[in-house]
Design a protein around this motif. Structure first.
Motif, PDB file in Angstrom:
ATOM      1  N   GLY A 250      40.481  24.651  53.735  1.00  7.29           N
ATOM      2  CA  GLY A 250      41.345  23.482  53.657  1.00  7.29           C
ATOM      3  C   GLY A 250      41.885  23.200  52.275  1.00  7.29           C
ATOM      4  O   GLY A 250      42.294  22.072  51.984  1.00  7.29           O
ATOM      5  N   LEU A 251      41.887  24.216  51.396  1.00 10.36           N
ATOM      6  CA  LEU A 251      42.477  24.087  50.069  1.00 10.36           C
ATOM      7  C   LEU A 251      43.423  25.247  49.851  1.00 10.36           C
ATOM      8  O   LEU A 251      43.037  26.402  50.050  1.00 10.36           O
ATOM      9  CB  LEU A 251      41.385  24.100  48.996  1.00 10.36           C
ATOM     10  N   PRO A 252      44.677  24.988  49.465  1.00  5.79           N
ATOM     11  CA  PRO A 252      45.597  26.103  49.204  1.00  5.79           C
ATOM     12  C   PRO A 252      45.049  27.011  48.111  1.00  5.79           C
ATOM     13  O   PRO A 252      44.475  26.540  47.126  1.00  5.79           O
ATOM     14  CB  PRO A 252      46.882  25.403  48.751  1.00  5.79           C
ATOM     15  N   VAL A 253      45.236  28.320  48.280  1.00  7.39           N
ATOM     16  CA  VAL A 253      44.713  29.266  47.305  1.00  7.39           C
ATOM     17  C   VAL A 253      45.817  30.161  46.764  1.00  7.39           C
ATOM     18  O   VAL A 253      46.769  30.504  47.459  1.00  7.39           O
ATOM     19  CB  VAL A 253      43.578  30.138  47.898  1.00  7.39           C
ATOM     20  N   LEU A 254      45.667  30.519  45.498  1.00  5.85           N
ATOM     21  CA  LEU A 254      46.453  31.547  44.847  1.00  5.85           C
ATOM     22  C   LEU A 254      45.550  32.753  44.641  1.00  5.85           C
ATOM     23  O   LEU A 254      44.332  32.617  44.537  1.00  5.85           O
ATOM     24  CB  LEU A 254      46.988  31.051  43.505  1.00  5.85           C
ATOM     25  N   ALA A 255      46.164  33.923  44.565  1.00  3.86           N
ATOM     26  CA  ALA A 255      45.393  35.158  44.419  1.00  3.86           C
ATOM     27  C   ALA A 255      45.749  35.828  43.109  1.00  3.86           C
ATOM     28  O   ALA A 255      46.924  36.046  42.808  1.00  3.86           O
ATOM     29  CB  ALA A 255      45.675  36.103  45.587  1.00  3.86           C
ATOM     30  N   SER A 256      44.744  36.155  42.317  1.00  3.60           N
ATOM     31  CA  SER A 256      44.951  36.941  41.106  1.00  3.60           C
ATOM     32  C   SER A 256      43.703  37.770  40.862  1.00  3.60           C
ATOM     33  O   SER A 256      42.626  37.454  41.374  1.00  3.60           O
ATOM     34  CB  SER A 256      45.245  36.039  39.900  1.00  3.60           C
ATOM     35  N   GLY A 257      43.885  38.838  40.092  1.00  2.00           N
ATOM     36  CA  GLY A 257      42.777  39.733  39.812  1.00  2.00           C
ATOM     37  C   GLY A 257      42.930  41.053  40.540  1.00  2.00           C
ATOM     38  O   GLY A 257      42.757  41.114  41.757  1.00  2.00           O
ATOM     39  N   GLY A 258      43.308  42.095  39.815  1.00  2.00           N
ATOM     40  CA  GLY A 258      43.407  43.419  40.414  1.00  2.00           C
ATOM     41  C   GLY A 258      44.712  43.713  41.110  1.00  2.00           C
ATOM     42  O   GLY A 258      44.815  44.713  41.833  1.00  2.00           O
ATOM     43  N   VAL A 259      45.714  42.874  40.920  1.00  2.00           N
ATOM     44  CA  VAL A 259      47.023  43.083  41.564  1.00  2.00           C
ATOM     45  C   VAL A 259      47.775  44.145  40.773  1.00  2.00           C
ATOM     46  O   VAL A 259      48.058  43.971  39.585  1.00  2.00           O
ATOM     47  CB  VAL A 259      47.818  41.766  41.620  1.00  2.00           C
ATOM     48  N   ARG A 260      48.117  45.251  41.442  1.00  2.00           N
ATOM     49  CA  ARG A 260      48.692  46.411  40.747  1.00  2.00           C
ATOM     50  C   ARG A 260      50.152  46.656  41.050  1.00  2.00           C
ATOM     51  O   ARG A 260      50.850  47.327  40.282  1.00  2.00           O
ATOM     52  CB  ARG A 260      47.906  47.671  41.152  1.00  2.00           C
ATOM     53  N   ASN A 261      50.657  46.143  42.179  1.00  5.67           N
ATOM     54  CA  ASN A 261      52.003  46.481  42.627  1.00  5.67           C
ATOM     55  C   ASN A 261      52.438  45.500  43.701  1.00  5.67           C
ATOM     56  O   ASN A 261      51.683  44.590  44.089  1.00  5.67           O
ATOM     57  CB  ASN A 261      52.037  47.927  43.149  1.00  5.67           C
ATOM     58  N   ALA A 262      53.664  45.697  44.208  1.00  2.00           N
ATOM     59  CA  ALA A 262      54.210  44.781  45.215  1.00  2.00           C
ATOM     60  C   ALA A 262      53.452  44.849  46.531  1.00  2.00           C
ATOM     61  O   ALA A 262      53.403  43.865  47.268  1.00  2.00           O
ATOM     62  CB  ALA A 262      55.687  45.087  45.440  1.00  2.00           C
ATOM     63  N   LEU A 263      52.867  45.993  46.848  1.00  2.00           N
ATOM     64  CA  LEU A 263      52.077  46.081  48.076  1.00  2.00           C
ATOM     65  C   LEU A 263      50.841  45.198  47.979  1.00  2.00           C
ATOM     66  O   LEU A 263      50.491  44.511  48.946  1.00  2.00           O
ATOM     67  CB  LEU A 263      51.683  47.529  48.356  1.00  2.00           C
ATOM     68  N   ASP A 264      50.174  45.183  46.815  1.00  2.00           N
ATOM     69  CA  ASP A 264      49.028  44.290  46.646  1.00  2.00           C
ATOM     70  C   ASP A 264      49.455  42.829  46.760  1.00  2.00           C
ATOM     71  O   ASP A 264      48.721  41.999  47.320  1.00  2.00           O
ATOM     72  CB  ASP A 264      48.367  44.524  45.293  1.00  2.00           C
ATOM     73  N   VAL A 265      50.625  42.485  46.233  1.00  2.00           N
ATOM     74  CA  VAL A 265      51.139  41.124  46.386  1.00  2.00           C
ATOM     75  C   VAL A 265      51.298  40.797  47.866  1.00  2.00           C
ATOM     76  O   VAL A 265      50.879  39.731  48.331  1.00  2.00           O
ATOM     77  CB  VAL A 265      52.488  40.964  45.656  1.00  2.00           C
ATOM     78  N   THR A 266      51.878  41.718  48.611  1.00  2.00           N
ATOM     79  CA  THR A 266      52.106  41.510  50.038  1.00  2.00           C
ATOM     80  C   THR A 266      50.785  41.384  50.782  1.00  2.00           C
ATOM     81  O   THR A 266      50.633  40.529  51.676  1.00  2.00           O
ATOM     82  CB  THR A 266      52.932  42.674  50.606  1.00  2.00           C
ATOM     83  N   ARG A 267      49.824  42.220  50.433  1.00  2.00           N
ATOM     84  CA  ARG A 267      48.503  42.124  51.065  1.00  2.00           C
ATOM     85  C   ARG A 267      47.858  40.764  50.807  1.00  2.00           C
ATOM     86  O   ARG A 267      47.289  40.145  51.723  1.00  2.00           O
ATOM     87  CB  ARG A 267      47.596  43.233  50.519  1.00  2.00           C
ATOM     88  N   ALA A 268      47.941  40.297  49.567  1.00  2.00           N
ATOM     89  CA  ALA A 268      47.330  39.011  49.233  1.00  2.00           C
ATOM     90  C   ALA A 268      47.986  37.865  49.999  1.00  2.00           C
ATOM     91  O   ALA A 268      47.307  36.959  50.494  1.00  2.00           O
ATOM     92  CB  ALA A 268      47.423  38.768  47.726  1.00  2.00           C
ATOM     93  N   LEU A 269      49.308  37.897  50.103  1.00  2.00           N
ATOM     94  CA  LEU A 269      50.001  36.860  50.871  1.00  2.00           C
ATOM     95  C   LEU A 269      49.610  36.927  52.338  1.00  2.00           C
ATOM     96  O   LEU A 269      49.431  35.893  52.997  1.00  2.00           O
ATOM     97  CB  LEU A 269      51.506  37.027  50.707  1.00  2.00           C
ATOM     98  N   ALA A 270      49.460  38.128  52.866  1.00  2.00           N
ATOM     99  CA  ALA A 270      49.059  38.284  54.265  1.00  2.00           C
ATOM    100  C   ALA A 270      47.633  37.804  54.494  1.00  2.00           C
ATOM    101  O   ALA A 270      47.283  37.406  55.610  1.00  2.00           O
ATOM    102  CB  ALA A 270      49.192  39.750  54.685  1.00  2.00           C
ATOM    103  N   LEU A 271      46.815  37.817  53.447  1.00  2.00           N
ATOM    104  CA  LEU A 271      45.435  37.327  53.547  1.00  2.00           C
ATOM    105  C   LEU A 271      45.334  35.825  53.306  1.00  2.00           C
ATOM    106  O   LEU A 271      44.234  35.279  53.284  1.00  2.00           O
ATOM    107  CB  LEU A 271      44.545  38.071  52.556  1.00  2.00           C
ATOM    108  N   GLY A 272      46.460  35.159  53.103  1.00  2.00           N
ATOM    109  CA  GLY A 272      46.445  33.707  53.042  1.00  2.00           C
ATOM    110  C   GLY A 272      46.814  33.070  51.724  1.00  2.00           C
ATOM    111  O   GLY A 272      46.828  31.840  51.620  1.00  2.00           O
ATOM    112  N   ALA A 273      47.120  33.867  50.700  1.00  2.00           N
ATOM    113  CA  ALA A 273      47.523  33.281  49.431  1.00  2.00           C
ATOM    114  C   ALA A 273      48.933  32.707  49.536  1.00  2.00           C
ATOM    115  O   ALA A 273      49.781  33.245  50.250  1.00  2.00           O
ATOM    116  CB  ALA A 273      47.476  34.337  48.321  1.00  2.00           C
ATOM    117  N   PHE A 274      49.193  31.638  48.787  1.00  2.00           N
ATOM    118  CA  PHE A 274      50.534  31.061  48.719  1.00  2.00           C
ATOM    119  C   PHE A 274      51.321  31.614  47.530  1.00  2.00           C
ATOM    120  O   PHE A 274      52.536  31.472  47.472  1.00  2.00           O
ATOM    121  CB  PHE A 274      50.447  29.534  48.615  1.00  2.00           C
TER     122      PHE A 274
END
Length: 363
Positions: A250-274
Motif C-alpha cells: 500500500g505504498l508506491p515504490v520506486l526501483a533502483s539498484g542494478g538497473v543496466r538497460n531499458a529491459l531492466d527498466v521495463t522489468r522493474a515497471l512490470a514488477l510494480g515500480a512507478f
C-alpha cells in the motif's frame, strides 16, 4: 576530509562499474511473449503518476554525489543531462553542505542547470527537521529523499554506529516538510516489513534501492586500512526481490539498484515500480565519455522503453504491471522462502485484457 571521501566514493564506484557484471536477479525475470500483443507507437506514453507526483518519464537519475569541487562538476553535468532528456534527478547526500556551507554550490547547481526539472534533495535519517527544510530550500526541491544505509555506515571508518533514532526522525521529517518524502536504501534493499513501517510513518514513496548495483559496503571497505569487512560484499536483497516482496503493502515504490538497460527498466515497471532509477551506469558513461554521451544514453533508453511498451501492448508504464511474467532461478527461491506466490504473475493478461481481443480492443 569530507570532500576527499566524496571523491573516493566516485572513484571506487566507477571502478566497480568497470568490473565484470556477473549475474543480476533482473535476469531471473522474463516476459511471456504474446505475438499479437503489440500496439501502435503513437499510442504509447511514458508518463507516470504516483503519490501526487507526475513525471513525464518513469526513468530518473538517482542520488550520486556532491560536496567537493570534482563532484560539483559531476552534478553540473548530470543536471544538464536531466534537463536535455526530461528525466527527474536526485542530489547526493547533502550532509557535506550542513557541515560546510561553502560547498552549497556543488548541490545547487542541480537546480541552476535544470531550472524547470523535477529535482530531489537528499539527506540522511539523522538530519533535523531544520536541515531537511534547508536542503529543500537550497535546491528548490520537488521532493526530499531520506537515505537509509546502516550497512554502509557500519563499514565506513568514520560512519555512524547509532541507528535507533532513525524511525522517529523519519516520521518527524515526513510530517514537517511540504514536499513528498521518499525514503531510499543505498543498495541493500527494503524488505516488506520496512516498507510497511515507512507507510505507517507517513512516508509518501519508498525507493527500494536493492542489491545489484553500486555496493557501498565494498566501497567503504576499500577505504579501510585493513579492508576487514569484505564478508559483507553482496549483503541484502536485489531490486527485483524487493519489488516482489513489497507487493500489496500500500505504498508506491520506486526501483533502483542494478538497473543496466531499458529491459531492466521495463522489468522493474512490470514488477510494480512507478519509476526506475539508475546511477552507477550513468556515472560510468559520464566519467568515461562525457555529458553528450550520457544524454545519448538516456535518450536511447527512453526510446527503447517506448519500443518495448509498444511490443508488449502497454500504453503506459503502469500497463506493464498487467503483462505476464515468469520468475526463475534464485529469485524464485527467494519468493518461495518469503511466501510469495509467483504463479499469478504468469497469467495476469487473462484478467486485465492486455492482449488484443478479436475486435482489436486491449481493454
Amino acid at each position: 576530509m569530507i570532500a576527499q571521501r566524496k571523491d573516493d566514493h566516485v572513484r571506487l564506484a566507477v571502478e566497480q562499474q568497470h568490473g565484470p557484471s556477473g549475474h543480476n536477479q533482473f535476469d531471473d525475470v522474463s516476459f511471456v511473449h504474446h505475438a499479437l500483443a503489440g500496439i501502435d507507437r503513437p499510442d504509447v506514453s511514458l508518463a507516470t503518476e504516483f503519490a501526487g507526483i507526475a513525471w513525464p518519464v518513469p526513468l530518473y537519475i538517482n542520488a550520486m554525489t556532491g560536496g567537493s569541487e570534482m563532484t560539483g562538476v559531476i552534478n553540473r553535468d548530470l543536471a544538464i543531462a536531466a534537463r536535455e532528456t526530461g528525466v527527474p534527478i536526485a542530489s547526493g547526500s547533502m550532509s557535506a553542505y550542513f557541515k560546510d556551507a561553502s560547498c552549497a554550490g556543488t548541490f545547487s547547481v542541480l537546480r541552476q542547470e535544470n531550472p524547470d526539472g523535477f529535482v530531489m534533495a537528499n539527506i540522511n535519517a539523522t538530519a533535523s527537521v531544520e536541515k531537511a527544510r534547508r536542503a529543500v530550500d537550497l535546491l528548490r526541491a520537488d521532493a526530499l529523499q531520506i537515505h537509509v544505509n546502516t550497512v554502509q555506515e557500519t563499514v565506513m571508518p568514520e560512519g555512524d554506529r547509532s541507528f535507533s533514532s532513525w524511525v522517529p526522525q523519519i516520521e518527524k521529517i515526513a510530517a514537517a516538510v511540504e514536499v513528498p518524502v521518499i525514503v531510499k536504501e543505498v543498495g541493500f534493499g527494503l524488505s516488506r516489513e520496512t516498507v510497511r513501517t515507512l507507510r505507517d510513518l507517513g512516508v509518501r514513496v519508498a525507493d527500494l534501492g536493492g542489491r545489484g548495483g553500486t555496493d557501498f559496503a565494498r566501497i567503504e571497505n576499500g577505504r579501510r586500512e585493513l579492508a576487514d569487512y569484505a564478508f559483507l560484499q553482496g549483503w541484502g536483497q536485489s531490486t527485483p526481490a524487493c519489488l516482489l516482496d513489497a507487493q500489496d503493502v500500500g505504498l508506491p515504490v520506486l526501483a533502483s539498484g542494478g538497473v543496466r538497460n531499458a529491459l531492466d527498466v521495463t522489468r522493474a515497471l512490470a514488477l510494480g515500480a512507478f519509476g526506475v532509477g539508475a546511477s552507477g551506469v550513468f556515472l560510468r558513461t559520464l566519467m568515461d565519455d562525457g555529458v553528450s554521451a550520457l544524454i545519448a544514453q538516456i535518450s536511447t533508453w527512453l526510446d527503447q522503453l517506448a519500443a518495448l511498451q509498444t511490443m508488449l501492448g502497454a500504453r503506459t508504464p503502469a500497463d506493464l504491471a498487467r503483462c505476464d511474467l515468469l520468475i526463475h532461478g534464485s529469485l524464485r527461491s527467494f519468493c518461495a522462502d518469503r511466501g510469495i506466490d509467483t504463479r499469478p504473475l504468469a497469467q495476469r493478461s487473462r484478467s486485465s485484457h492486455v492482449l488484443h481481443e478479436l475486435t482489436g480492443s486491449t481493454r
